[in-house]
Design an enzyme around this catalytic site. Structure first.
Site, PDB file in Angstrom:
ATOM      1  N   GLU A   5      -7.042   0.388   2.481  1.00 33.71           N
ATOM      2  CA  GLU A   5      -5.781   0.593   2.426  1.00 33.71           C
ATOM      3  C   GLU A   5      -5.210   2.145   2.559  1.00 33.71           C
ATOM      4  O   GLU A   5      -4.073   2.312   2.847  1.00 33.71           O
ATOM      5  CB  GLU A   5      -5.010   0.272   1.174  1.00 33.71           C
ATOM      6  CG  GLU A   5      -5.641   1.040   0.005  1.00 33.71           C
ATOM      7  CD  GLU A   5      -7.011   0.569  -0.541  1.00 33.71           C
ATOM      8  OE1 GLU A   5      -7.418   1.400  -1.789  1.00 33.71           O
ATOM      9  OE2 GLU A   5      -7.845  -0.002   0.229  1.00 33.71           O
TER      10      GLU A   5
ATOM     11  N   HIS B  94     -12.166   1.873   1.064  1.00 37.21           N
ATOM     12  CA  HIS B  94     -10.787   1.489   0.552  1.00 37.21           C
ATOM     13  C   HIS B  94     -10.177   1.377   2.083  1.00 37.21           C
ATOM     14  O   HIS B  94      -9.626   2.523   2.701  1.00 37.21           O
ATOM     15  CB  HIS B  94     -10.044   2.594  -0.114  1.00 37.21           C
ATOM     16  CG  HIS B  94     -10.467   2.480  -1.560  1.00 37.21           C
ATOM     17  ND1 HIS B  94      -9.685   1.811  -2.384  1.00 37.21           N
ATOM     18  CD2 HIS B  94     -11.515   3.258  -2.085  1.00 37.21           C
ATOM     19  CE1 HIS B  94     -10.484   1.818  -3.709  1.00 37.21           C
ATOM     20  NE2 HIS B  94     -11.458   2.835  -3.490  1.00 37.21           N
TER      21      HIS B  94
ATOM     22  N   CYS C 116     -14.058  -2.094  -3.448  1.00 42.12           N
ATOM     23  CA  CYS C 116     -14.611  -0.885  -4.388  1.00 42.12           C
ATOM     24  C   CYS C 116     -14.927  -1.815  -5.832  1.00 42.12           C
ATOM     25  O   CYS C 116     -15.828  -2.549  -5.762  1.00 42.12           O
ATOM     26  CB  CYS C 116     -13.626   0.045  -4.806  1.00 42.12           C
ATOM     27  SG  CYS C 116     -14.411   1.576  -5.620  1.00 42.12           S
TER      28      CYS C 116
END
Length: 184
Positions: free
Chosen positions: A164, A162, A75
């Site tokens: 994660e 993202h 990001c």
């Protein structure tokens, strides 16, 4: 092997990146983005530039790109890479966080093993508008032409999404690919 450093850019997901890598048994350490480049260079095998609120608060991140270490920007980290290498970042037409279907546009080390489109979780408040010279677009979506980019020569990669978070399909694969790149 030395740890991978996760650079905290004051974003809400930096601790999730750190925890995800730790839970995957990847040696990891979180550092502030004010850490001296010489300390980063001596202490890690690779760098993850985490997300954050703005490029103005990215500390020394642009300097970390010149250390010769593998870098993965997530990001805001992608935006740091793009601007530091001569590209451009601007407002996206679809702000806020949400699900996006991403099309892998070609082979790359960082996205090795992904087949077909993947569903990811991303913010498009800002996005890469012009890719820097020497970088290749690795993924796109209907709302963003640069969902992922990289320079294999520099071993610097970035993704808009993202990996994660649990909403991203097979985010672990991206981190395993980065771990492998750091070990080479």
């Amino acid at each position: 092997m030395l740890p991978i450093f996760v650079v905290n850019n004051h974003g809400q997901f930096n601790h999730l990146i750190h925890r995800k890598l730790r839970d995957m048994d990847i040696e990891v350490r979180m550092i502030p983005n004010t850490t001296a480049p010489s300390d980063v260079e001596a202490g890690c095998s690779g760098i993850v530039l985490g997300g954050g609120p703005s490029l103005e608060r990215a500390g020394n991140c642009a300097e970390y790109l010149d250390l010769g270490l593998p870098v993965l920007g997530i990001c805001l980290g992608l935006h740091v890479i793009a601007t530091a290498r001569g590209g451009q970042v601007g407002p996206g037409s679809h702000g806020g966080y949400g699900g996006v279907t991403v099309e892998i546009t070609g082979e790359s080390e960082i996205l090795a093993g992904y087949e077909g489109p993947i569903h990811v979780w991303a913010s498009h408040a800002d996005e890469v508008k012009q890719v820097p010279d020497g970088f290749v677009v690795h993924a796109r979506s209907d709302i963003c032409p640069v969902e992922a980019m990289g320079s294999a020569d520099e071993r610097i990669y970035g993704v808009q999404w993202h990996p994660e978070v649990s909403h991203t399909e097979n985010g672990d694969l991206l981190f395993r690919n980065f771990e492998r790149i750091c070990g080479e």
